[in-house]
Design a protein around this motif. Structure first.
Motif, PDB file in Angstrom:
ATOM      1  N   ARG A 204       0.811  -1.216   0.000  1.00 51.91           N
ATOM      2  CA  ARG A 204       0.000   0.000   0.000  1.00 51.91           C
ATOM      3  C   ARG A 204       0.851   1.276   0.000  1.00 51.91           C
ATOM      4  O   ARG A 204       0.565   2.240  -0.717  1.00 51.91           O
ATOM      5  CB  ARG A 204      -0.932  -0.007   1.210  1.00 51.91           C
ATOM      6  CG  ARG A 204      -1.837   1.233   1.297  1.00 51.91           C
ATOM      7  CD  ARG A 204      -2.647   1.271   2.573  1.00 51.91           C
ATOM      8  NE  ARG A 204      -3.639   0.206   2.605  1.00 51.91           N
ATOM      9  CZ  ARG A 204      -3.625  -0.804   3.454  1.00 51.91           C
ATOM     10  NH1 ARG A 204      -2.626  -0.913   4.347  1.00 51.91           N
ATOM     11  NH2 ARG A 204      -4.568  -1.722   3.436  1.00 51.91           N
ATOM     12  N   CYS A 232      -8.723   1.100  -4.234  1.00 53.76           N
ATOM     13  CA  CYS A 232      -8.002  -0.179  -4.259  1.00 53.76           C
ATOM     14  C   CYS A 232      -7.010  -0.286  -3.103  1.00 53.76           C
ATOM     15  O   CYS A 232      -6.648  -1.399  -2.685  1.00 53.76           O
ATOM     16  CB  CYS A 232      -7.261  -0.339  -5.581  1.00 53.76           C
ATOM     17  SG  CYS A 232      -8.341  -0.530  -7.026  1.00 53.76           S
ATOM     18  N   TRP A 235      -7.876  -2.454  -0.261  1.00 57.49           N
ATOM     19  CA  TRP A 235      -7.873  -3.904  -0.481  1.00 57.49           C
ATOM     20  C   TRP A 235      -6.460  -4.424  -0.759  1.00 57.49           C
ATOM     21  O   TRP A 235      -6.289  -5.452  -1.405  1.00 57.49           O
ATOM     22  CB  TRP A 235      -8.787  -4.249  -1.658  1.00 57.49           C
ATOM     23  CG  TRP A 235     -10.214  -3.885  -1.435  1.00 57.49           C
ATOM     24  CD1 TRP A 235     -10.805  -2.694  -1.653  1.00 57.49           C
ATOM     25  CD2 TRP A 235     -11.221  -4.745  -0.913  1.00 57.49           C
ATOM     26  NE1 TRP A 235     -12.134  -2.723  -1.320  1.00 57.49           N
ATOM     27  CE2 TRP A 235     -12.427  -3.989  -0.851  1.00 57.49           C
ATOM     28  CE3 TRP A 235     -11.254  -6.065  -0.486  1.00 57.49           C
ATOM     29  CZ2 TRP A 235     -13.622  -4.500  -0.388  1.00 57.49           C
ATOM     30  CZ3 TRP A 235     -12.445  -6.592  -0.038  1.00 57.49           C
ATOM     31  CH2 TRP A 235     -13.609  -5.825   0.016  1.00 57.49           C
ATOM     32  N   ARG A 238      -5.336  -8.187  -1.009  1.00 58.02           N
ATOM     33  CA  ARG A 238      -6.503  -9.031  -1.310  1.00 58.02           C
ATOM     34  C   ARG A 238      -7.338  -8.407  -2.433  1.00 58.02           C
ATOM     35  O   ARG A 238      -8.553  -8.475  -2.446  1.00 58.02           O
ATOM     36  CB  ARG A 238      -7.356  -9.245  -0.057  1.00 58.02           C
ATOM     37  CG  ARG A 238      -7.674  -7.994   0.715  1.00 58.02           C
ATOM     38  CD  ARG A 238      -8.114  -8.278   2.145  1.00 58.02           C
ATOM     39  NE  ARG A 238      -8.378  -7.033   2.865  1.00 58.02           N
ATOM     40  CZ  ARG A 238      -9.572  -6.494   3.013  1.00 58.02           C
ATOM     41  NH1 ARG A 238     -10.630  -7.095   2.493  1.00 58.02           N
ATOM     42  NH2 ARG A 238      -9.731  -5.370   3.686  1.00 58.02           N
ATOM     43  N   LEU A 239      -6.646  -7.766  -3.338  1.00 62.46           N
ATOM     44  CA  LEU A 239      -7.328  -7.085  -4.446  1.00 62.46           C
ATOM     45  C   LEU A 239      -8.099  -8.074  -5.315  1.00 62.46           C
ATOM     46  O   LEU A 239      -9.125  -7.718  -5.906  1.00 62.46           O
ATOM     47  CB  LEU A 239      -6.295  -6.330  -5.303  1.00 62.46           C
ATOM     48  CG  LEU A 239      -6.841  -5.367  -6.365  1.00 62.46           C
ATOM     49  CD1 LEU A 239      -7.679  -4.265  -5.734  1.00 62.46           C
ATOM     50  CD2 LEU A 239      -5.701  -4.752  -7.171  1.00 62.46           C
ATOM     51  N   SER A 241      -9.985 -10.383  -4.432  1.00 59.03           N
ATOM     52  CA  SER A 241     -11.316 -10.654  -3.874  1.00 59.03           C
ATOM     53  C   SER A 241     -12.097  -9.372  -3.622  1.00 59.03           C
ATOM     54  O   SER A 241     -13.090  -9.375  -2.896  1.00 59.03           O
ATOM     55  CB  SER A 241     -11.177 -11.442  -2.554  1.00 59.03           C
ATOM     56  OG  SER A 241     -10.401 -10.703  -1.613  1.00 59.03           O
ATOM     57  N   SER A 242     -11.649  -8.287  -4.205  1.00 63.24           N
ATOM     58  CA  SER A 242     -12.283  -6.975  -4.009  1.00 63.24           C
ATOM     59  C   SER A 242     -13.244  -6.667  -5.151  1.00 63.24           C
ATOM     60  O   SER A 242     -13.269  -7.378  -6.162  1.00 63.24           O
ATOM     61  CB  SER A 242     -11.213  -5.889  -3.940  1.00 63.24           C
ATOM     62  OG  SER A 242     -10.669  -5.663  -5.242  1.00 63.24           O
ATOM     63  N   TYR A 244     -12.774  -4.529  -7.185  1.00 64.96           N
ATOM     64  CA  TYR A 244     -11.928  -4.019  -8.272  1.00 64.96           C
ATOM     65  C   TYR A 244     -11.006  -5.110  -8.820  1.00 64.96           C
ATOM     66  O   TYR A 244      -9.967  -4.819  -9.414  1.00 64.96           O
ATOM     67  CB  TYR A 244     -11.090  -2.835  -7.763  1.00 64.96           C
ATOM     68  CG  TYR A 244     -11.907  -1.819  -6.998  1.00 64.96           C
ATOM     69  CD1 TYR A 244     -12.792  -0.975  -7.649  1.00 64.96           C
ATOM     70  CD2 TYR A 244     -11.815  -1.735  -5.600  1.00 64.96           C
ATOM     71  CE1 TYR A 244     -13.563  -0.061  -6.945  1.00 64.96           C
ATOM     72  CE2 TYR A 244     -12.579  -0.821  -4.886  1.00 64.96           C
ATOM     73  CZ  TYR A 244     -13.460   0.006  -5.566  1.00 64.96           C
ATOM     74  OH  TYR A 244     -14.221   0.910  -4.871  1.00 64.96           O
ATOM     75  N   SER A 245     -11.380  -6.352  -8.643  1.00 69.14           N
ATOM     76  CA  SER A 245     -10.538  -7.469  -9.074  1.00 69.14           C
ATOM     77  C   SER A 245     -10.328  -7.496 -10.586  1.00 69.14           C
ATOM     78  O   SER A 245      -9.345  -8.056 -11.075  1.00 69.14           O
ATOM     79  CB  SER A 245     -11.140  -8.801  -8.614  1.00 69.14           C
ATOM     80  OG  SER A 245     -12.453  -8.961  -9.150  1.00 69.14           O
TER      81      SER A 245
END
Length: 386
Positions: A204, A232, A235, A238-239, A241-242, A244-245
């Motif tokens: 991040r 984003c 997340w 774990r993007l 499963s977001s 915004y995947s």
């Protein structure tokens, strides 16, 4: 080109070949089985059986083999296949005229221009070694000027395939103003993919630092996209499963590679598709019509060589249509430089020759428009430019 007859003939050949092959395989398996059984019988009775018994066994197996695969039956299957195979080349030869020379006219091409087009095609396709060899053979050193920009393009594309966006980002930054003028947002798309890569691989904090450094110039026009990317950050790790995947989809990379190629070619004044490839593809599509036309005009070769316009339309797919066309609704002729479309005072459009005929070659003589009650004069008509 009508290919259904060729396809049907090919299907018949493959069907009979499969039938013949399966029949032979079946017979071979049966023969092998009988021989194995015979050998087993001979070996099991080798001590007690006499030579006469062995001869009897061999006669029996010979009779069985003749019953399994009579020669006449095998010959019939092979004849059917040979018949289909002999007819197929004749159908292909009938459908594809091997002599296409009569479908084109003799044109004095500038050989230097042709050589430049060919060498540029090789460079555009990334075949730099072939392009260099062609230039050496044709002695057209000036054509090598096209190599440098395409070499740069392919170096950037290779880096993108390895998920290295730095060369593409540097190119976008260098050509920032030109990209803006053309209405392209490829620079933001490059930064978006780079941001997602950093978020996935570096976390991040690094992604936020990247966003602060590069996203500000796009805030006024692409705020919604930037807000989506900022979301984003919540997340991180774990993007996939977001909500915004979809940003992780490889499709974005494929689309960006294509868009980059388009924009790069546009900035260097080149088309996205190779002009040589497009020309050949369009020619192949129009060739059957031209061959049919030439067969009809076989006795009028001189007329074909001197014609300025084909007597029949050559319909090409939309991908080969780059210019607007106008067909006169009265004469059904396509507009040309000698017969341009003309706008009449009533708003309708006819070709110049049709207006000349309707006005009886008098610029001041009124004539009725074929599509409305208006009276118009040829002198009031204005040429249209598409």
């Amino acid at each position: 080109m009508e290919l259904s007859s060729i396809k049907d003939a090919f299907d018949r050949v493959t069907k009979r070949q499969k039938s013949s092959s399966s029949k032979f395989l079946e017979i071979i398996e049966q023969i092998g089985h009988e021989i194995e059984q015979t050998l087993s019988g001979i070996q099991s009775s080798q001590d007690s059986a006499s030579a006469t018994d062995h001869k009897l066994i061999l006669r029996e197996v010979k009779a069985k083999l003749k019953e399994i695969a009579p020669l006449s039956h095998l010959e019939g299957t092979q004849k059917d296949l040979n018949s289909a195979l002999s007819k197929y080349p004749k159908i292909v030869e009938k459908s594809f005229n091997p002599d296409i020379s009569k479908a084109y006219r003799n044109v004095d091409f500038d050989i230097r221009t042709v050589n430049q087009i060919i060498s540029s095609h090789f460079y555009r396709e990334g075949r730099f070694d072939i392009g260099d060899f062609f230039i050496h053979e044709s002695r057209e050193a000036e054509a090598s000027a096209d190599k440098s920009p395409f070499l740069e393009m392919y170096q950037i594309l290779e880096a993108m395939k390895s998920r290295n966006l730095e060369p593409a980002l540097n190119w976008a930054a260098t050509n920032n103003e030109q990209l803006k003028q053309s209405g392209s947002d490829i620079e933001l798309k490059l930064h978006r993919l780079q941001f997602v890569e950093i978020l996935q691989n570096n976390g991040r904090d690094e992604a936020l630092k990247y966003a602060r450094t590069f996203f500000a110039p796009f805030a006024s026009s692409q705020m919604a996209e930037i807000q989506k990317l900022m979301a984003c950050l919540l997340w991180a790790g774990r993007l996939d499963s977001s909500p915004y995947s979809e940003l992780l989809s490889p499709v974005h990379w494929d689309k960006l590679v294509e868009e980059f190629t388009r924009q790069f070619c546009n900035l260097i004044g080149q088309s996205y598709e190779s002009p040589l490839s497009v020309t050949i593809a369009a020619g192949i599509q129009g060739l059957p019509i031209l061959l049919k036309l030439m067969n009809v005009m076989n006795s009028k070769k001189h007329e074909w060589q001197s014609m300025k316009q084909l007597p029949v339309p050559v319909d090409l797919d939309r991908e080969f249509q780059f210019h607007s066309m106008f067909v006169c609704p009265v004469s059904r002729d396509m507009a040309s430089e000698e017969n341009p479309p003309m706008l009449m005072s009533c708003g309708h459009v006819l070709c110049k020759q049709s207006i000349t005929k309707l006005s009886k070659n008098n610029n001041t003589r009124p004539f009725k428009c074929p599509y409305c009650p208006s009276e118009v004069e040829a002198g009031q008509c204005r040429q249209l430019y598409f």
